[in-house]
Motif scaffolding. Structure first.
Motif, mmCIF file in Angstrom:
data_model
loop_
_atom_site.group_PDB
_atom_site.id
_atom_site.type_symbol
_atom_site.label_atom_id
_atom_site.label_comp_id
_atom_site.label_asym_id
_atom_site.label_seq_id
_atom_site.Cartn_x
_atom_site.Cartn_y
_atom_site.Cartn_z
ATOM 1 N N ILE A 125 19.991 9.436 36.391
ATOM 2 C CA ILE A 125 20.631 9.400 35.082
ATOM 3 C C ILE A 125 19.611 8.792 34.223
ATOM 4 N N THR A 126 19.583 8.946 32.917
ATOM 5 C CA THR A 126 18.399 8.278 32.075
ATOM 6 C C THR A 126 18.710 6.949 31.802
ATOM 7 N N LEU A 127 17.693 6.218 31.244
ATOM 8 C CA LEU A 127 18.000 4.610 30.677
ATOM 9 C C LEU A 127 18.984 4.741 29.530
ATOM 10 N N LYS A 128 18.852 5.958 28.698
ATOM 11 C CA LYS A 128 19.561 6.013 27.610
ATOM 12 C C LYS A 128 20.985 6.042 28.070
ATOM 13 N N ALA A 129 21.498 7.046 28.866
ATOM 14 C CA ALA A 129 22.567 7.190 29.360
ATOM 15 C C ALA A 129 23.175 5.957 29.917
ATOM 16 N N LEU A 130 22.531 5.314 30.946
ATOM 17 C CA LEU A 130 22.942 3.998 31.423
ATOM 18 C C LEU A 130 23.360 2.993 30.243
ATOM 19 N N ARG A 131 22.403 2.699 29.351
ATOM 20 C CA ARG A 131 22.707 1.812 28.194
ATOM 21 C C ARG A 131 24.159 2.324 27.422
ATOM 22 N N HIS A 132 24.376 3.433 27.227
ATOM 23 C CA HIS A 132 25.493 3.306 26.345
ATOM 24 C C HIS A 132 26.802 3.699 27.455
ATOM 25 N N LEU A 133 26.576 4.207 28.720
ATOM 26 C CA LEU A 133 27.472 4.037 29.662
ATOM 27 C C LEU A 133 28.066 2.435 29.925
ATOM 28 N N GLN A 134 27.319 1.552 30.093
ATOM 29 C CA GLN A 134 27.655 0.347 30.147
ATOM 30 C C GLN A 134 28.279 -0.318 29.069
ATOM 31 N N ALA A 135 27.918 0.152 27.887
ATOM 32 C CA ALA A 135 28.537 -0.625 26.432
ATOM 33 C C ALA A 135 29.795 0.051 26.329
ATOM 34 N N ALA A 136 30.273 1.231 26.709
ATOM 35 C CA ALA A 136 31.459 1.692 26.173
ATOM 36 C C ALA A 136 32.663 0.917 26.863
ATOM 37 N N GLN A 137 33.752 0.894 25.988
ATOM 38 C CA GLN A 137 35.160 0.150 26.550
ATOM 39 C C GLN A 137 35.720 1.031 27.793
ATOM 40 N N VAL A 138 35.857 2.349 27.232
ATOM 41 C CA VAL A 138 36.426 3.359 27.783
ATOM 42 C C VAL A 138 35.523 4.361 28.567
#
Lengths: 241, 241
Positions: free
Chosen positions: A19-32
């Motif tokens: 997975i990309t760094l960008k995917a990781l960042r948004h994945l970890q920031a989401a509540q759901v």
């Protein structure tokens, strides 16, 4: 309260490290964390994302009413699927109205043969939407096999195995580099089309590319009964000089 | 002393945040960072990798003797390119013989229209080689435009703009979802092929997808003289219901 946003997150072919760094960042920031899955099982997308999630995030399975397979031939298949996308979109909308950001997991790439496009179509105009591309599993196959694939002036054609045999044959004859997807019960027909077009000898079968149980074989050596839906065949284009 | 290894690192479409965790890990561990580049400039691959590198790593530019453009039509083009791949492979081999691991940067994906395949072919049998897939810039275009691209039983065809016009027209007529690459001086011919095949109205032009100077336009509004080689056109497949 700020309205939540929808993140369509391309997770790549299966290896959690792809997975990309960008995917990781948004994945970890989401509540759901919302993810499509068949009735049995938890879905490939969740498996790829799991090592990156925390217990504080809410998991929301979106359970397909019908799965690819014989059921997809029934006359009410599309109606049932559209009703599923409508109903789950309402569910996602309510969460975003409540201020929650949603990461909607997409195996591979969101805009390449992905369910995400159906949710996107229903929600994009009303909610802020961010789409993160991912590596399609189609591309992971040739790399798993270590076989150079598309070069110079080659065309690249991706063919669903669900097409009629004659259509597959003509595309194999006219194309250079090839990928064939949606295998499983279409495998015998696809192998026959490869033979008829003279491209069977070069065709390579890849099952679960980049996952721990990855399997690479010449198509001619594959036992047809054992082919899962998540597998692909590729044929290299012109030789690399 | 242990012989060094060759890492072919797919860097994705350009945004440094769109490299994978695996690419990042191997990129940061290598002693030598080798990257292809035109005589003028430093290459898109290095630009994408730069934020992730440290001053202790050795940079090794591999300078193409010829670039895509009018020079590629000259009769000795292929000879000069093959000599370049031979000579630089010797250079890379010497570094690996000296125990250094090399990260060879690949814009997009290493096995999809990439120079990496030529080095791979020359070095793979003698050195341990690891290939990391990346997001092809072809796939970043539709996402940059926010337009769903390939769904259900669509075929996906990638067409180099360098093909003869009649070939482009027939592939546009037979295909569903389309990408056209290698634009620049081929743009006028490609636009004509889109018009002849009745697909101009839906065609979208994307320049430098995911980079800071990204540009998305309808193909019919593009000024032909301003089209760089690193741009693409896509046509969506069947509508998402």
């Amino acid at each position: 309260m700020t309205t939540g946003r929808l993140f369509g997150i391309g997770l790549g072919p299966g290896d959690p490290e792809l997975i990309t760094l960008k995917a990781l960042r948004h994945l970890q920031a989401a509540q759901v964390i919302a993810y499509p899955t068949a009735k049995a099982g938890h879905g490939n997308a969740l498996k790829t994302a799991s090592p990156h999630l925390s217990p504080s995030q809410t998991l929301l399975p979106l359970v397909y009413p019908v799965t690819a397979g014989p059921e997809a031939d029934q006359p009410d298949y599309l109606d049932r699927m559209y009703r599923f996308y409508d109903e789950t979109s309402t569910q996602l909308a309510e969460l975003m109205d409540g201020g929650q950001d949603i990461a909607l997991l997409c195996a591979g790439d969101p805009f390449v043969y992905g369910s995400f496009m159906y949710w996107y179509k229903r929600l994009n105009e009303r909610y802020q939407t961010v789409i993160i591309p991912g590596i399609s599993s189609i591309f992971a196959g040739p790399i798993a096999a270590g076989t150079p694939w598309v070069s110079r002036n080659d065309t690249l054609t991706v063919i669903p195995g669900t097409l009629p045999e004659a259509d597959i044959v003509s595309r194999l004859e006219q194309g250079d580099a090839i990928a064939i997807i949606k295998l499983g019960r279409t495998f015998k027909k696809v192998r026959q089309a490869l033979a008829k077009s003279g491209r069977l000898a070069q065709a390579v079968y890849v099952e679960r590319a980049t996952m721990t149980n990855q399997n690479v074989q010449a198509v001619k050596d594959v036992t047809p009964g054992n082919v899962p839906y998540f597998s692909m065949i590729f044929v290299p284009g012109s030789e690399v000089g």
